[in-house]
Design an enzyme around this catalytic site. Structure first.
Site, PDB file in Angstrom:
ATOM      1  N   GLU A  57       4.716 -26.123  27.901  1.00  0.00           N
ATOM      2  CA  GLU A  57       5.877 -25.517  28.579  1.00  0.00           C
ATOM      3  C   GLU A  57       7.147 -25.659  27.753  1.00  0.00           C
ATOM      4  OE1 GLU A  57       6.091 -23.583  30.867  1.00  0.00           O
ATOM      5  OE2 GLU A  57       4.238 -23.743  32.014  1.00  0.00           O
ATOM      6  N   GLY A  85      -2.796 -17.150  29.983  1.00  0.00           N
ATOM      7  CA  GLY A  85      -3.044 -17.261  28.549  1.00  0.00           C
ATOM      8  C   GLY A  85      -1.922 -16.672  27.725  1.00  0.00           C
TER       9      GLY A  85
HETATM   10  P1  TGC Z   1      13.736 -14.246  22.692  1.00  0.00           P
HETATM   11  O1  TGC Z   1      14.051 -13.086  21.789  1.00  0.00           O
HETATM   12  O2  TGC Z   1      14.723 -15.330  22.850  1.00  0.00           O
HETATM   13  O3  TGC Z   1      13.345 -13.723  24.147  1.00  0.00           O
HETATM   14  C1  TGC Z   1      12.544 -12.580  24.381  1.00  0.00           C
HETATM   15  C2  TGC Z   1      12.970 -12.027  25.722  1.00  0.00           C
HETATM   16  O4  TGC Z   1      12.712 -13.010  26.743  1.00  0.00           O
HETATM   17  C3  TGC Z   1      13.952 -13.419  27.353  1.00  0.00           C
HETATM   18  N1  TGC Z   1      13.822 -14.870  27.596  1.00  0.00           N
HETATM   19  C4  TGC Z   1      13.696 -15.376  28.809  1.00  0.00           C
HETATM   20  N2  TGC Z   1      13.679 -14.800  30.011  1.00  0.00           N
HETATM   21  C5  TGC Z   1      13.531 -15.580  31.083  1.00  0.00           C
HETATM   22  N3  TGC Z   1      13.388 -16.928  30.975  1.00  0.00           N
HETATM   23  C6  TGC Z   1      13.381 -17.552  29.784  1.00  0.00           C
HETATM   24  N4  TGC Z   1      13.227 -18.870  29.707  1.00  0.00           N
HETATM   25  C7  TGC Z   1      13.540 -16.764  28.625  1.00  0.00           C
HETATM   26  N5  TGC Z   1      13.579 -17.039  27.300  1.00  0.00           N
HETATM   27  C8  TGC Z   1      13.764 -15.857  26.673  1.00  0.00           C
HETATM   28  C9  TGC Z   1      15.024 -13.048  26.359  1.00  0.00           C
HETATM   29  O5  TGC Z   1      16.262 -12.888  27.006  1.00  0.00           O
HETATM   30  C10 TGC Z   1      14.479 -11.772  25.798  1.00  0.00           C
HETATM   31  O6  TGC Z   1      14.663 -10.757  26.764  1.00  0.00           O
HETATM   32  P2  TGC Z   1      14.932  -9.226  26.329  1.00  0.00           P
HETATM   33  O7  TGC Z   1      15.067  -8.507  27.614  1.00  0.00           O
HETATM   34  O8  TGC Z   1      16.213  -9.278  25.520  1.00  0.00           O
HETATM   35  O9  TGC Z   1      13.762  -8.813  25.508  1.00  0.00           O
HETATM   36  O10 TGC Z   1      12.338 -14.809  22.258  1.00  0.00           O
HETATM   37  P3  TGC Z   1      11.976 -15.705  21.035  1.00  0.00           P
HETATM   38  O11 TGC Z   1      10.737 -15.115  20.453  1.00  0.00           O
HETATM   39  O12 TGC Z   1      13.158 -15.906  20.116  1.00  0.00           O
HETATM   40  O13 TGC Z   1      11.561 -17.107  21.711  1.00  0.00           O
HETATM   41  C11 TGC Z   1      12.422 -17.896  22.397  1.00  0.00           C
HETATM   42  C12 TGC Z   1      11.717 -19.216  22.777  1.00  0.00           C
HETATM   43  C13 TGC Z   1      11.396 -20.044  21.546  1.00  0.00           C
HETATM   44  C14 TGC Z   1      12.688 -19.996  23.661  1.00  0.00           C
HETATM   45  C15 TGC Z   1      10.415 -18.917  23.564  1.00  0.00           C
HETATM   46  O14 TGC Z   1       9.507 -18.265  22.785  1.00  0.00           O
HETATM   47  C16 TGC Z   1       9.762 -20.162  24.137  1.00  0.00           C
HETATM   48  O15 TGC Z   1      10.091 -20.568  25.231  1.00  0.00           O
HETATM   49  N6  TGC Z   1       8.763 -20.785  23.414  1.00  0.00           N
HETATM   50  C17 TGC Z   1       7.976 -21.878  23.966  1.00  0.00           C
HETATM   51  C18 TGC Z   1       6.598 -21.349  24.372  1.00  0.00           C
HETATM   52  C19 TGC Z   1       6.083 -22.029  25.608  1.00  0.00           C
HETATM   53  O16 TGC Z   1       6.771 -22.736  26.329  1.00  0.00           O
HETATM   54  N7  TGC Z   1       4.833 -21.787  25.925  1.00  0.00           N
HETATM   55  C20 TGC Z   1       4.263 -22.287  27.146  1.00  0.00           C
HETATM   56  C21 TGC Z   1       2.900 -21.683  27.400  1.00  0.00           C
HETATM   57  S1  TGC Z   1       2.300 -21.951  29.053  1.00  0.00           S
HETATM   58  C22 TGC Z   1       2.007 -23.585  29.152  1.00  0.00           C
HETATM   59  O17 TGC Z   1       2.286 -24.351  28.287  1.00  0.00           O
HETATM   60  C23 TGC Z   1       1.386 -24.066  30.427  1.00  0.00           C
HETATM   61  S2  TGC Z   1       1.139 -25.773  30.384  1.00  0.00           S
HETATM   62  C24 TGC Z   1       0.451 -26.116  31.905  1.00  0.00           C
HETATM   63  C25 TGC Z   1       1.460 -26.421  32.962  1.00  0.00           C
HETATM   64  O18 TGC Z   1       2.484 -25.724  33.096  1.00  0.00           O
HETATM   65  O19 TGC Z   1       1.245 -27.379  33.736  1.00  0.00           O
HETATM   66  P1  FAD Z   2       3.723 -25.728  17.490  1.00  0.00           P
HETATM   67  O1  FAD Z   2       4.428 -24.576  18.056  1.00  0.00           O
HETATM   68  O2  FAD Z   2       2.814 -25.520  16.312  1.00  0.00           O
HETATM   69  O3  FAD Z   2       4.692 -26.920  17.237  1.00  0.00           O
HETATM   70  C1  FAD Z   2       4.353 -28.054  16.411  1.00  0.00           C
HETATM   71  C2  FAD Z   2       5.628 -28.872  16.210  1.00  0.00           C
HETATM   72  O4  FAD Z   2       6.620 -28.057  15.544  1.00  0.00           O
HETATM   73  C3  FAD Z   2       6.262 -29.331  17.518  1.00  0.00           C
HETATM   74  O5  FAD Z   2       6.822 -30.602  17.342  1.00  0.00           O
HETATM   75  C4  FAD Z   2       7.375 -28.319  17.732  1.00  0.00           C
HETATM   76  O6  FAD Z   2       8.452 -28.822  18.521  1.00  0.00           O
HETATM   77  C5  FAD Z   2       7.820 -28.048  16.289  1.00  0.00           C
HETATM   78  N1  FAD Z   2       8.481 -26.753  16.179  1.00  0.00           N
HETATM   79  C6  FAD Z   2       7.953 -25.511  16.364  1.00  0.00           C
HETATM   80  N2  FAD Z   2       8.885 -24.568  16.194  1.00  0.00           N
HETATM   81  C7  FAD Z   2      10.052 -25.218  15.908  1.00  0.00           C
HETATM   82  C8  FAD Z   2      11.381 -24.793  15.645  1.00  0.00           C
HETATM   83  N3  FAD Z   2      11.741 -23.508  15.675  1.00  0.00           N
HETATM   84  N4  FAD Z   2      12.311 -25.749  15.383  1.00  0.00           N
HETATM   85  C9  FAD Z   2      11.971 -27.074  15.373  1.00  0.00           C
HETATM   86  N5  FAD Z   2      10.725 -27.532  15.632  1.00  0.00           N
HETATM   87  C10 FAD Z   2       9.776 -26.610  15.895  1.00  0.00           C
HETATM   88  N6  FAD Z   2      -0.461 -22.656  26.856  1.00  0.00           N
HETATM   89  C11 FAD Z   2      -0.670 -21.585  27.660  1.00  0.00           C
HETATM   90  O7  FAD Z   2      -0.367 -20.454  27.310  1.00  0.00           O
HETATM   91  N7  FAD Z   2      -1.228 -21.753  28.894  1.00  0.00           N
HETATM   92  C12 FAD Z   2      -1.600 -22.965  29.356  1.00  0.00           C
HETATM   93  O8  FAD Z   2      -2.100 -23.070  30.494  1.00  0.00           O
HETATM   94  C13 FAD Z   2      -1.410 -24.108  28.523  1.00  0.00           C
HETATM   95  N8  FAD Z   2      -1.838 -25.338  28.932  1.00  0.00           N
HETATM   96  C14 FAD Z   2      -1.755 -26.399  28.063  1.00  0.00           C
HETATM   97  C15 FAD Z   2      -2.313 -27.630  28.431  1.00  0.00           C
HETATM   98  C16 FAD Z   2      -2.282 -28.702  27.558  1.00  0.00           C
HETATM   99  C17 FAD Z   2      -2.920 -29.994  27.932  1.00  0.00           C
HETATM  100  C18 FAD Z   2      -1.624 -28.574  26.304  1.00  0.00           C
HETATM  101  C19 FAD Z   2      -1.532 -29.740  25.372  1.00  0.00           C
HETATM  102  C20 FAD Z   2      -1.069 -27.359  25.938  1.00  0.00           C
HETATM  103  C21 FAD Z   2      -1.140 -26.262  26.803  1.00  0.00           C
HETATM  104  N9  FAD Z   2      -0.650 -24.996  26.439  1.00  0.00           N
HETATM  105  C22 FAD Z   2      -0.827 -23.909  27.253  1.00  0.00           C
HETATM  106  C23 FAD Z   2      -0.121 -24.796  25.102  1.00  0.00           C
HETATM  107  C24 FAD Z   2       1.335 -25.252  24.927  1.00  0.00           C
HETATM  108  O9  FAD Z   2       2.209 -24.402  25.603  1.00  0.00           O
HETATM  109  C25 FAD Z   2       1.626 -25.295  23.429  1.00  0.00           C
HETATM  110  O10 FAD Z   2       0.895 -26.378  22.904  1.00  0.00           O
HETATM  111  C26 FAD Z   2       3.112 -25.462  23.148  1.00  0.00           C
HETATM  112  O11 FAD Z   2       3.821 -24.292  23.469  1.00  0.00           O
HETATM  113  C27 FAD Z   2       3.385 -25.844  21.670  1.00  0.00           C
HETATM  114  O12 FAD Z   2       2.671 -25.018  20.811  1.00  0.00           O
HETATM  115  P2  FAD Z   2       1.768 -25.661  19.618  1.00  0.00           P
HETATM  116  O13 FAD Z   2       0.910 -26.706  20.217  1.00  0.00           O
HETATM  117  O14 FAD Z   2       1.131 -24.527  18.916  1.00  0.00           O
HETATM  118  O15 FAD Z   2       2.779 -26.394  18.679  1.00  0.00           O
END
Ligand code: TGC
Ligand code: FAD
Length: 386
Positions: free
Chosen positions: A365, A132
């Site tokens: 992701e 989460g």
């Molecule tokens: P930022 O200040 O850049 O980074 C904070 C700290 O984290 C380090 N870091 C990383 N380390 C390892 N791998 C990476 N990919 C990293 N990205 C950043 C960074 O070096 C820093 O370290 P430290 O030691 O200096 O504190 O953080 P920010 O707040 O500016 O955010 C950067 C950003 C936008 C790239 C990050 O927040 C991001 O990746 N956002 C997307 C969120 C996301 O992908 N959520 C996924 C949730 S899980 C999910 O969706 C599961 S779906 C189900 C499935 O997988 O099948």
């Molecule tokens: P937002 O962050 O609100 O984004 C909305 C739009 O704005 C997108 O087009 C995005 O690209 C754009 N945007 C946002 N910021 C910027 C920027 N800086 N510059 C330009 N464009 C921007 N999360 C978990 O933690 N664990 C899970 O297991 C997990 N499973 C998931 C399963 C499914 C089926 C789905 C749909 C989502 C899941 N997620 C999970 C959540 C997922 O990681 C988020 O949906 C994703 O990170 C995007 O966040 P959001 O949906 O709040 O969109």
């Protein structure tokens, strides 16, 4: 019909062991998943029993070492993800979240006791995990999260909510990320802990063969031993994402390959104007273009796997793979569906199911926008996320 990946003889780049693992996973899916997955998608269910079967197959946390995990190569894990997503993104997502997010977070940041308690059961599919990070108001920007944990004597008290959490409603243990006065921390929250509840999200038009849930934490009291001791900043959850994103790089190739295979099969047998539609130049243009895209996406995935095995894979390189391969896969799935005509909108055929699922994969992701910004950051040295 030949495997579209044979066009560039890509299987010749794999070892015998890698080919054997891929074939074993494909055979399992042909028997246990493919005959049922279209109806799971229609009904919006994922049978819980599948977890134990996937555990027996050995794919849950297969790339991790010890504690009942197989310890395979990164490439073998990628190839398993490819086959899983060729069946359905929901199945790959179950395995990604279990192995790369839940188990990896415990393996990498947990105490010895936490590893002993959870990893063998999670590897066997006897227990299910979730991860989460996302909240209703903080998806792309997890650093804004509101879920917080406060020390109370020897305990922690957690409050907040997570949403869109894969496996949430099935999970026996949730890895929950929270802000504290000391920085971001991770906690293992077992199902049944007072104050912790889950609610499944219904009415999804995508990723239907997958359980997606909200997690609610209301004065959840946990001992210090529930905290992941080695997770001390946002770097910890973001490093877990690298693992799952790597699997998606391969999984997307699987969804694209399966879509192309469906189009090739159909085009060879569907007769219009007295000919198989595969004989028309416009159809061949589509098939040829899709096969180029699928094969080049696979070469990119292989390259990233070799970098991962060498220990040099960087987050921005994973972003290249996640961005390119998911965008490619959804384009291929949509194009394949056009070749199937009206039948393309029936659940009897996989391409539109894949395309619908890939809408989620585009978003989770890290959205494509976020991965482009990561690549832009690496190229320019300027972070433009905020
Ligand atoms: P930022 O200040 O850049 O980074 C904070 C700290 O984290 C380090 N870091 C990383 N380390 C390892 N791998 C990476 N990919 C990293 N990205 C950043 C960074 O070096 C820093 O370290 P430290 O030691 O200096 O504190 O953080 P920010 O707040 O500016 O955010 C950067 C950003 C936008 C790239 C990050 O927040 C991001 O990746 N956002 C997307 C969120 C996301 O992908 N959520 C996924 C949730 S899980 C999910 O969706 C599961 S779906 C189900 C499935 O997988 O099948
Ligand atoms: P937002 O962050 O609100 O984004 C909305 C739009 O704005 C997108 O087009 C995005 O690209 C754009 N945007 C946002 N910021 C910027 C920027 N800086 N510059 C330009 N464009 C921007 N999360 C978990 O933690 N664990 C899970 O297991 C997990 N499973 C998931 C399963 C499914 C089926 C789905 C749909 C989502 C899941 N997620 C999970 C959540 C997922 O990681 C988020 O949906 C994703 O990170 C995007 O966040 P959001 O949906 O709040 O969109």
């Amino acid at each position: 019909m030949p495997d579209p990946l044979q066009l560039l003889d890509i299987p010749s780049l794999l070892s015998d062991e890698e080919r054997a693992i891929q074939a074993t996973v494909a055979a399992f899916l042909a028997d246990h998943v493919r005959p049922h997955v279209a109806s799971w998608f229609e009904e919006g269910v994922l049978p819980r029993e599948l977890a134990r079967e996937l555990g027996k197959l050995g794919v849950l946390g297969m790339h991790l070492e010890g504690y009942g995990c197989a310890g395979t190569s990164a490439l073998a894990y990628g190839l398993a993800c490819l086959e899983l997503e060729a069946a359905d993104s929901g199945i790959r997502s179950f395995v990604s979240v279990q192995g790369s997010l839940s188990m990896y977070s415990i393996r990498q940041y947990g105490s010895e006791e936490q590893k002993q308690e959870w990893l063998p059961r999670l590897a066997a599919g006897e227990a299910i995990g979730c991860f989460g990070l996302t909240e209703p108001d903080f998806g792309s920007n997890p650093s804004g999260m509101r879920t917080h944990a406060v020390r109370d004597g020897a305990d922690w008290v957690l409050n907040g909510a997570k949403t869109w959490i894969t496996n949430g409603g099935l999970a026996d243990v949730a890895t929950v990320w929270a802000r504290t006065e000391e920085g971001f921390r991770g906690f293992l929250v077992p199902r049944g802990t007072p104050g912790f509840s889950t609610r499944d999200i219904k009415n999804k038009l995508s990723m239907r063969a997958s359980v997606t849930s909200e997690l609610v934490l209301e004065d959840v009291r946990l001992p210090e031993s529930a905290r992941l001791p080695l997770a001390t900043s946002l770097r910890a959850p973001l490093s877990c994402l690298n693992e799952a994103r790597f699997g998606i790089v391969f999984g997307a190739v699987g969804a694209a390959r399966d879509s192309l295979q469906a189009a090739l099969d159909y085009a060879g047998t569907r007769i219009q104007f007295d000919k198989p539609i595969a004989a028309f130049q416009l159809t061949q243009r589509k098939l040829a273009s899709m096969s180029v895209q699928v094969n080049t996406a696979m070469l990119l995935a292989l390259h990233l796997a070799r970098l991962k095995e060498a220990g040099t894979l960087k987050p921005e390189q994973i972003s290249v793979g996640k961005y390119n391969n998911v965008e490619t896969a959804i384009a291929v799935a949509r194009e394949s569906r056009t070749i199937l005509g009206a039948n393309g909108i029936s659940s009897e055929y996989s391409p539109l199911r894949h395309a619908n699922n890939l809408e989620s994969v585009l978003t989770y992701e890290g959205t494509s926008d976020i991965h482009l910004l990561s690549i832009g950051h690496a190229l320019t040295g300027i972070a433009s996320f905020r």
